[in-house]
Design an enzyme around this catalytic site. Sequence first.
Site, short mmCIF file in Angstrom:
data_model
loop_
_atom_site.label_atom_id
_atom_site.label_comp_id
_atom_site.label_asym_id
_atom_site.label_seq_id
_atom_site.Cartn_x
_atom_site.Cartn_y
_atom_site.Cartn_z
N ASP A 207 93.40 7.62 56.24
CA ASP A 207 93.06 7.28 54.94
C ASP A 207 92.87 8.79 54.54
OD1 ASP A 207 94.76 5.32 53.82
OD2 ASP A 207 93.07 3.89 54.02
N TYR B 291 107.18 0.32 60.37
CA TYR B 291 106.43 1.23 59.85
C TYR B 291 106.14 3.00 60.89
CZ TYR B 291 102.82 3.15 56.87
OH TYR B 291 102.00 3.28 55.98
N GLU C 195 102.73 -3.29 49.73
CA GLU C 195 101.51 -2.74 50.61
C GLU C 195 100.28 -3.16 49.90
OE1 GLU C 195 100.92 -0.21 53.07
OE2 GLU C 195 103.04 0.20 53.03
#
Lengths: 397, 257
Positions: free
Chosen positions: B55, B170, B44
């Site tokens: 994040d 994912y 990635e």
Amino acid sequence: MPTLLPPKFGPYGGQFVPETLMPALIELEAAFVSAQNDPEFQRTFDKLMASFVGRPTPLTYAKRLSEQLGGAQIYLKREDLAHTGAHKINNALGQALLVKRMGKHRIVAETGAGQHGVASATAAALLGLECVVYMGTVDIARQEPNVFRMKLLGATVRPVTSGTQTLKDAINEAIRDWVTNVRDTHYLLGSALGPHPYPTMVRTFQSVIGREAREQMLAEVGRLPDTVIACVGGGSNAIGVFSGFVDDAEVELIGVEAGGSGIASGKHAARFGDPSKARVGVIHGTRTYVLQTEDGQIAETHSVSAGLDYAAVGPEHAQLRDMERAFYTSATDREALAGFQTLCRTEGIIPALESSHAVAEALKRAPGMRKDQVILVNLSGRGDKDLNTVIKELGQL
Amino acid sequence: MSRLDNAFQNRPIFMPYYPVGYPDLETSIDVLEALAKNGADLIEVGLSFSDPLADGPIIQKATQIALEQGVTTKQVIAAVAELRKRGVEIPLVLMGYYNPMLAYGLENFIREAADAGADGFIIPDLPPEESAEFAHALSGTTLPQITMLAPTTPGARMESIARHAQGFIYLVSVTGVTGARTGVAEGLAELVARVREHTSVPVCVGFGIGSPEQAKTVGALADGVIVGSACVREIGQSAKPVETAKEFAGRFRAALK
């Protein structure tokens, strides 16, 4: 998967969030729709608005200010007199009631000026919810009294040191907390921003401002205003007051953004005022006008008022502007401070620095209007929280 | 067979995340090359954003530094081309938030990324509800937008999303932001099994995996193991980032044998 309510305002709005949060948004929308259709929920909300918030807030004729300006008659919708000192409590209580309905027990909130943080902490104390408020360290420094208030009300204030350490970063942290604790936590977003259903839900809870103001204008003045003015950060007080008049085509709606040090300086938060920096983009779950760099990074903003210091504007405002139903302008820090002082001295009202931007626009417009015309200013909050900033900006008086 | 499909010939695969521009542009390209040539099966490649709301602190800080270094979207695309020039043959999937892609112009972004040798896109703030515009811009290419699923995704929703998945899925293993955690998320086996009911594409698990031991446990359940924050932290803290990258990739690769 289709939503129950329209998720967009024309091309704006939507739900740009990580998958982890999508189920929470779907649950929230369902709870909101069912509450809106539940007369019992409405009764509870209305009762709290009256017995706890002190609604309806008054409409005040600014007689000396109007005479001094020599033009239009100015009326103030006194959201500064709502409990906790700003309109934010309307939405905070509405959402907190929904939290109870959803069976969650913890809320997280972001705050810039601290007004939404105080409102959230208040609603949490009233309804017995755990409350965590995220606030940028820059804003903590300039809105200290509100930090103390939140703590007194039992909330935990978490300083945010990432990024620009202002409202945008506080929203990031609140979303990160929410995504981590989503099963028992509700994000009590304070403005008409973020992913659907927030912009619609916040507008609905704030529409009490516009509904009351319209009735009061008709009952006390005998007519609708020619112009309604409100400041626009995310835009919740503006969308609240506008919603009462949006169907009255003859009423002009004016939103006032933070002009900061002036548009040309680049140090401002005028999303509609600076085509060189503001383009349609996606931030915090919604598509709207965003101040950003050429490469799509969110730009730093500046305003003397923490509550307007944000890079994006609520998506419904973007649509109202496209439709030319509302018009948007800006007031600089200096103009807002002048508005602040003028209102203090002519009317005995200390306005919030955010609301002072709306006052500044009234000072510009009123002299050019006829004496039989009427301006309604939404005075979204009181200025006690801003005294430190004002002393710093103006020096000892 | 596409590079993506080919990568899943031997499972489980090791999929590190690393942002272009951290700690600087040149080093980051060397690090990506080292990861690719020493055990990563798919990378990635991170496109930084000022407000990365999915994040945790490690990736926030690294991407912040990348932006302070002045990294641009164009440079990220060029980095992919450079890696191809250096002989990197594993799939490179661009991972980033939506706004920089919008600002670049979706059509140009996708076309240039494809020309550079990218193999797909992971966009954490673009759920299926909003992906029609991106999907439209993808038409005419074979590159997929990678579907993300979460532990909070209910069954009916999972079924309707997973049905359209391309490339791989994912699967976010925990509610929360990126960042290594101790242990492996409770109920992960059941979660992976639920996803597999609805799709035949490979299922890769990310969020919270920081050690080779965790990778091994997750690798026994899933088709791929995604390691982001731990990779960024170890390499970022190292005085010899490229050496550390080689060693890091080797260690995780060995754990997944």
